[in-house]
Design a protein around this motif. Structure first.
Motif, PDB file in Angstrom:
ATOM      1  N   ILE A   1       0.864  -1.187   0.000  1.00  9.36           N
ATOM      2  CA  ILE A   1       0.000   0.000   0.000  1.00  9.36           C
ATOM      3  C   ILE A   1       0.899   1.234   0.000  1.00  9.36           C
ATOM      4  N   ALA A   2       0.586   2.190  -0.894  1.00  9.97           N
ATOM      5  CA  ALA A   2       1.532   3.275  -1.190  1.00  9.97           C
ATOM      6  C   ALA A   2       1.689   4.314  -0.090  1.00  9.97           C
ATOM      7  N   SER A   3       0.638   4.538   0.694  1.00  6.79           N
ATOM      8  CA  SER A   3       0.742   5.546   1.756  1.00  6.79           C
ATOM      9  C   SER A   3      -0.403   5.345   2.747  1.00  6.79           C
TER      10      SER A   3
ATOM     11  N   LEU B   1       2.553  -1.728   4.563  1.00  8.18           N
ATOM     12  CA  LEU B   1       1.957  -0.388   4.575  1.00  8.18           C
ATOM     13  C   LEU B   1       3.065   0.671   4.615  1.00  8.18           C
ATOM     14  N   CYS B   2       3.321   1.256   3.450  1.00 10.70           N
ATOM     15  CA  CYS B   2       4.287   2.349   3.371  1.00 10.70           C
ATOM     16  C   CYS B   2       3.658   3.577   4.026  1.00 10.70           C
ATOM     17  N   ALA B   3       4.346   4.153   5.003  1.00 12.13           N
ATOM     18  CA  ALA B   3       3.774   5.314   5.696  1.00 12.13           C
ATOM     19  C   ALA B   3       3.650   6.493   4.733  1.00 12.13           C
ATOM     20  N   GLY B   4       4.674   6.707   3.919  1.00  9.41           N
ATOM     21  CA  GLY B   4       4.648   7.876   3.037  1.00  9.41           C
ATOM     22  C   GLY B   4       4.771   9.161   3.840  1.00  9.41           C
ATOM     23  N   THR B   5       4.520  10.260   3.167  1.00  9.85           N
ATOM     24  CA  THR B   5       4.679  11.573   3.790  1.00  9.85           C
ATOM     25  C   THR B   5       3.436  12.385   3.495  1.00  9.85           C
ATOM     26  N   HIS B   6       2.652  12.666   4.524  1.00 11.75           N
ATOM     27  CA  HIS B   6       1.403  13.407   4.343  1.00 11.75           C
ATOM     28  C   HIS B   6       0.569  12.793   3.212  1.00 11.75           C
ATOM     29  N   ASP B   7       0.399  11.471   3.290  1.00  7.05           N
ATOM     30  CA  ASP B   7      -0.445  10.726   2.346  1.00  7.05           C
ATOM     31  C   ASP B   7       0.092  10.672   0.927  1.00  7.05           C
ATOM     32  N   VAL B   8       1.353  11.004   0.758  1.00  6.00           N
ATOM     33  CA  VAL B   8       1.985  10.884  -0.554  1.00  6.00           C
ATOM     34  C   VAL B   8       3.063   9.802  -0.465  1.00  6.00           C
ATOM     35  N   PHE B   9       3.164   8.998  -1.511  1.00  7.64           N
ATOM     36  CA  PHE B   9       4.162   7.930  -1.574  1.00  7.64           C
ATOM     37  C   PHE B   9       5.592   8.470  -1.393  1.00  7.64           C
ATOM     38  N   SER B  10       6.392   7.757  -0.598  1.00  4.90           N
ATOM     39  CA  SER B  10       7.811   8.106  -0.428  1.00  4.90           C
ATOM     40  C   SER B  10       8.685   6.963  -0.961  1.00  4.90           C
TER      41      SER B  10
ATOM     42  N   VAL C   1       7.606  16.845 -13.020  1.00  7.77           N
ATOM     43  CA  VAL C   1       6.949  15.688 -13.619  1.00  7.77           C
ATOM     44  C   VAL C   1       6.364  14.858 -12.481  1.00  7.77           C
ATOM     45  N   GLN C   2       5.047  14.748 -12.487  1.00  9.80           N
ATOM     46  CA  GLN C   2       4.352  14.077 -11.399  1.00  9.80           C
ATOM     47  C   GLN C   2       3.688  12.813 -11.937  1.00  9.80           C
ATOM     48  N   VAL C   3       4.041  11.673 -11.369  1.00  8.04           N
ATOM     49  CA  VAL C   3       3.360  10.432 -11.744  1.00  8.04           C
ATOM     50  C   VAL C   3       2.248  10.166 -10.729  1.00  8.04           C
ATOM     51  N   ILE C   4       1.042   9.880 -11.224  1.00 10.31           N
ATOM     52  CA  ILE C   4      -0.120   9.588 -10.375  1.00 10.31           C
ATOM     53  C   ILE C   4      -0.503   8.124 -10.594  1.00 10.31           C
ATOM     54  N   ALA C   5      -0.719   7.397  -9.483  1.00  8.94           N
ATOM     55  CA  ALA C   5      -0.801   5.929  -9.547  1.00  8.94           C
ATOM     56  C   ALA C   5      -2.072   5.386 -10.188  1.00  8.94           C
ATOM     57  N   SER C   6      -3.176   6.106 -10.066  1.00 10.02           N
ATOM     58  CA  SER C   6      -4.439   5.615 -10.651  1.00 10.02           C
ATOM     59  C   SER C   6      -5.428   6.771 -10.742  1.00 10.02           C
TER      60      SER C   6
ATOM     61  N   LEU D   1      15.619  14.111 -22.224  1.00  9.33           N
ATOM     62  CA  LEU D   1      15.415  15.185 -23.202  1.00  9.33           C
ATOM     63  C   LEU D   1      15.707  16.565 -22.618  1.00  9.33           C
ATOM     64  N   THR D   2      15.534  16.706 -21.307  1.00  7.81           N
ATOM     65  CA  THR D   2      15.790  18.012 -20.682  1.00  7.81           C
ATOM     66  C   THR D   2      17.179  18.059 -20.034  1.00  7.81           C
ATOM     67  N   GLY D   3      17.993  17.048 -20.290  1.00  5.31           N
ATOM     68  CA  GLY D   3      19.327  17.031 -19.688  1.00  5.31           C
ATOM     69  C   GLY D   3      19.276  17.060 -18.176  1.00  5.31           C
ATOM     70  N   GLY D   4      18.293  16.361 -17.616  1.00 10.88           N
ATOM     71  CA  GLY D   4      18.171  16.308 -16.157  1.00 10.88           C
ATOM     72  C   GLY D   4      17.397  17.476 -15.571  1.00 10.88           C
ATOM     73  N   GLY D   5      16.782  18.271 -16.432  1.00  8.15           N
ATOM     74  CA  GLY D   5      16.087  19.467 -15.953  1.00  8.15           C
ATOM     75  C   GLY D   5      14.656  19.215 -15.492  1.00  8.15           C
ATOM     76  N   CYS D   6      14.350  18.009 -15.058  1.00 13.10           N
ATOM     77  CA  CYS D   6      13.013  17.690 -14.546  1.00 13.10           C
ATOM     78  C   CYS D   6      13.114  17.296 -13.079  1.00 13.10           C
ATOM     79  N   GLU D   7      12.155  17.731 -12.304  1.00 13.44           N
ATOM     80  CA  GLU D   7      12.020  17.269 -10.923  1.00 13.44           C
ATOM     81  C   GLU D   7      10.907  16.218 -10.921  1.00 13.44           C
ATOM     82  N   VAL D   8      11.273  14.954 -10.744  1.00 15.73           N
ATOM     83  CA  VAL D   8      10.307  13.855 -10.814  1.00 15.73           C
ATOM     84  C   VAL D   8       9.879  13.482  -9.395  1.00 15.73           C
ATOM     85  N   ASN D   9       8.587  13.299  -9.168  1.00 16.45           N
ATOM     86  CA  ASN D   9       8.137  12.939  -7.816  1.00 16.45           C
ATOM     87  C   ASN D   9       8.582  11.514  -7.454  1.00 16.45           C
ATOM     88  N   ASP D  10       8.444  11.157  -6.165  1.00 13.83           N
ATOM     89  CA  ASP D  10       8.995   9.882  -5.694  1.00 13.83           C
ATOM     90  C   ASP D  10       8.380   8.682  -6.400  1.00 13.83           C
ATOM     91  N   LEU D  11       7.073   8.734  -6.684  1.00  8.70           N
ATOM     92  CA  LEU D  11       6.464   7.603  -7.384  1.00  8.70           C
ATOM     93  C   LEU D  11       7.060   7.492  -8.788  1.00  8.70           C
TER      94      LEU D  11
END
Lengths: 235, 235
Positions: free
Chosen positions: A6-8, A140-149, B3-8, B166-176
């Motif tokens: 579970i992600a968070s 159960l991944c605790a995550g950070t403020h309900d966001v996956f870590s 860049v934000q990945v959303i799980a579902s 493509l951005t030469g590392g110029g993206c901040e990708v979220n943990d997921l």
């Protein structure tokens, strides 16, 4: 046997955890710190949701630990750094602990059959213990403020890998668990660098806790497995 | 750029997608099938949430496509298999399409600045196109009934990898997103086997659609990128 990652905390549904063995994972830093305190001789760690609850539960001799926004709570004995919970400070003591995410994960699991505290530090022993308890397993991944870590996900991947190995492939791992197994395998030989470069790793570096991140990124350094009994984590 | 990945779909919040470029990902099979239909000459693919909506939007000459529980809807021209949308069947046609998860993901993105249909088949072109649009980017994995699906996560990992490159590392990708990048890198050389062994892969094999899974597991086979304009996906 089913293994569900579970992600968070926000995504965990209490009823889904009912009658399972839940391994709560908060690598940075709650479960790593609880484990360290108990290994260093603390008698028990009592997780509480709020600062007020922590204070109300304190009996003479008990110590208060925990954080808000990664920082020690005013008036508390300890923050959330594992290095604060040294043997000379914690031996024989009960510690009442409130942290932002890890404690909430334990609370959310109150219908579980068993609750264990998992971390990279004790992953292998934790997998063995969970199998001994012979229930379906939720990681159960605790995550950070309900966001996956990321660090919690990688730990879940390691645990799932161990569970699959120990059962000779006799586990059905959910898709998120499979993704985390792949991610762990890809990063296992540079885990400290990987965790230092994720969101919580970077935040802890900024706050001066790089050594905490490096400590918590070690795999299978400790054999103890904290388990929740009568409101407290004990080993 | 973030860049934000959303799980579902269940985890996507409409307001969070506002003014972003959203890449909707439903590898098995909605976005792979839309892309195939458009590449094979379909004029447009109109995603709708319900069967009733699909029927009400149908004009003379339009075709109906879609699935419920992976199966073709009674009375519809096509199910959700990309092989059904062959050039001779779709050329010059508008297709009204309702699928369980992919269509919902498009609907959920209605406040986005731009919506693209991403899949393994067109990942590289999709990343290029998203960067040209010069907005923050969200990679919305459709998932299955609000649960994360591995194949969508691996596609998001590939897309995030491409965006970083493509951005030469110029993206901040979220943990997921970081986790999915690692998972993709770990599995890229055996993607069909990996996807055949995850939840939707196994389900589609059971239903006789193994060839669909193998087709949808191919990387960068198509250069077109469907984009949502005036209620329809077009290339």
């Amino acid at each position: 046997m089913n293994v569900q990652v579970i992600a968070s905390v926000g995504e965990a549904r209490t009823d889904e955890l009912q009658n399972k063995t839940v391994i709560v994972i908060d690598v940075l830093r709650a479960t790593s710190t609880m484990l360290t305190a108990l290994t260093n001789g603390s008698r028990s760690v009592v997780p509480t949701e709020t600062v007020a609850q922590a204070k109300s539960l304190q009996r003479p001799g008990d110590l208060l630990g925990g954080e808000r926004s990664c920082k020690k709570i005013p008036g508390f004995d300890f923050g959330n750094s594992p290095f604060e919970y040294a043997p000379e400070a914690v031996k024989g003591k009960n510690i009442i602990m409130t942290t932002t995410n890890g404690t909430r994960a334990v609370q959310k699991s109150h219908k579980a059959a068993h609750i264990l505290a998992g971390s990279l530090l004790n992953a292998s022993s934790c997998a063995v213990k969970a199998l001994q308890l012979q229930k379906e397993i939720a990681l159960l991944c605790a995550g950070t403020h309900d966001v996956f870590s990321l660090e919690d996900g990688l730990c879940a991947g390691l645990l799932a890998d161990e569970l699959v190995r120990l059962t000779g492939g006799g586990c059905e791992v959910n898709d998120l668990g499979l993704a985390m197994m792949h991610a762990y395998r890809q990063t296992h030989d540079r885990l400290p660098e990987t965790i230092l470069s994720c969101s919580n790793g970077k935040r802890l570096i900024r706050l001066g806790y790089k050594e905490d991140v490096l400590y918590c990124s070690q795999v299978n350094r400790i054999q103890a497995v904290p388990q929740f009994h009568d409101g407290a984590m004990v080993i």
